[in-house]
Design an enzyme around this catalytic site. Structure first.
Site, PDB file in Angstrom:
ATOM      1  N   ASP A 135      -2.453  -2.430  -1.163  1.00 39.50           N
ATOM      2  CA  ASP A 135      -1.111  -2.849  -0.525  1.00 39.50           C
ATOM      3  C   ASP A 135      -1.104  -4.331  -0.091  1.00 39.50           C
ATOM      4  O   ASP A 135      -2.069  -4.789   0.131  1.00 39.50           O
ATOM      5  CB  ASP A 135      -0.759  -1.642   0.844  1.00 39.50           C
ATOM      6  CG  ASP A 135       0.454  -2.359   1.732  1.00 39.50           C
ATOM      7  OD1 ASP A 135       1.664  -2.280   1.011  1.00 39.50           O
ATOM      8  OD2 ASP A 135       0.438  -2.324   2.865  1.00 39.50           O
ATOM      9  N   ASP A 182       1.298  -6.228   2.635  1.00 37.28           N
ATOM     10  CA  ASP A 182       1.852  -6.263   3.927  1.00 37.28           C
ATOM     11  C   ASP A 182       1.199  -5.248   4.829  1.00 37.28           C
ATOM     12  O   ASP A 182       1.039  -4.091   4.750  1.00 37.28           O
ATOM     13  CB  ASP A 182       3.365  -6.243   4.280  1.00 37.28           C
ATOM     14  CG  ASP A 182       4.282  -7.256   3.259  1.00 37.28           C
ATOM     15  OD1 ASP A 182       4.275  -8.349   3.786  1.00 37.28           O
ATOM     16  OD2 ASP A 182       4.655  -6.668   2.340  1.00 37.28           O
ATOM     17  N   ASP A 235      -2.295   0.100   4.797  1.00 31.88           N
ATOM     18  CA  ASP A 235      -2.367   0.337   6.407  1.00 31.88           C
ATOM     19  C   ASP A 235      -1.500   1.326   6.931  1.00 31.88           C
ATOM     20  O   ASP A 235      -1.501   1.409   8.233  1.00 31.88           O
ATOM     21  CB  ASP A 235      -2.104  -0.982   6.841  1.00 31.88           C
ATOM     22  CG  ASP A 235      -0.657  -1.523   6.575  1.00 31.88           C
ATOM     23  OD1 ASP A 235      -0.220  -1.472   5.436  1.00 31.88           O
ATOM     24  OD2 ASP A 235       0.029  -1.786   7.545  1.00 31.88           O
TER      25      ASP A 235
END
Length: 221
Positions: A8, A10, A168
Site C-alpha cells: 500500500d 499512504d 496499514d
C-alpha cells in the site's frame, strides 16, 4: 516461497497525511465548511479520494453530484502539493533495497488515483524502485475488492500464494483476504496495531525493518 511484496502507499510507504489534509482543508475553507486536524484525516483516508471527499463534506452535501464537484477541486489542490510534505517512512528505502537485493519483486497497490500514485512514487523513490505501480483506474473497484491485486499478479506472472500484501489498515487486510494473499500489517501507519489485529492481519510489523525479518521467516532464509 514469496516472490512478490505488494505495498500500500499512504500510511505504509509514505506519510502523506499532511498533504492530503491540507488539500482537503483548502477546499473546505473555501466554502466555509468545518475543517479537520491531521489525526482525524487518518480515519478519513484509505478508501480512495472520492470517499475521502465524501467523508469530509458536511453530511447534508454528500450527494453524488456534490462529491464529484468537490472532488475535482480537491484534485486541483492536491496536484499542487502532493509531494510538499509527503515523505517515505524512516528505513522504508533500505527495506526496499534489501528485498530487491534478495530477489524479491516489489509493487504498489493504492486506492489513490493512478496518476497521483505514479507521480508520488516516482518522485520520492525513483523510476525503477518498483516492478509495477498501480493506483485507482476507471472501471476497477477500489480495495478491499481484489481486482487491483489480480491485475498486479497477472502482469508480473506471480501466483497468489507467492505474494504478500503490506498495508496499514483494515482495508489492506481485507484486500489480502479477498485475494487469498498473506498480509503484513504496518503498525506505524495511519490506523495502528489494534485495527490490524482486529481485522486479522497474519503478521504485524512494528517498524519497517520487521518486513525483512518477516520475509526471512516466511521464506526461511
Amino acid at each position: 516461497m514469496k516472490k512478490l511484496f505488494i505495498f500500500d502507499l499512504d500510511g505504509t510507504l509514505v506519510n502523506s497525511i499532511y498533504d492530503l489534509g491540507d488539500a482537503m482543508n483548502a477546499v473546505l475553507e473555501r466554502y466555509g465548511f468545518p475543517v479537520f486536524d491531521y489525526d482525524t484525516y487518518k480515519h478519513l483516508v484509505g478508501n480512495g479520494t472520492l470517499k475521502l471527499v465524501e467523508r469530509a463534506l458536511p453530511e447534508k452535501l454528500r450527494s453524488e453530484e456534490n462529491i464529484k464537484k468537490y472532488h475535482a477541486e480537491f484534485s486541483e489542490e492536491y496536484n499542487k502539493r502532493c509531494v510538499n510534505k509527503t515523505k517515505p517512512y524512516e528505513h522504508i528505502c533500505e527495506v526496499l533495497d534489501t528485498l530487491r537485493n534478495e530477489g524479491i519483486m516489489t509493487a504498489v497497490a493504492s486506492n489513490k488515483p493512478d496518476g497521483f500514485v505514479n507521480y508520488i512514487v516516482k518522485n520520492i523513490f525513483g523510476e525503477k524502485d518498483f516492478d509495477l505501480i498501480e493506483g485507482k483506474k476507471d472501471g476497477v473497484p477500489t480495495k478491499p475488492a481484489p481486482e487491483i491485486i489480480y491485475n498486479i499478479l497477472g502482469t508480473l506472472g506471480v501466483k497468489a500464494e507467492e505474494a504478500v500484501l503490506i498495508g496499514d489498515s483494515d482495508v489492506d487486510v481485507m484486500t489480502a483476504k479477498n485475494a487469498d494473499l498473506d498480509c503484513i500489517g504496518c503498525e506505524w501507519g495511519f490506523r495502528g496495531r489494534e485495527e490490524l489485529e482486529n481485522a486479522g492481519a497474519k503478521y504485524i510489523a512494528e517498524v519497517p525493518q520487521d518486513i525483512v525479518s518477516i520475509c526471512h521467516e516466511i521464506n526461511r532464509i
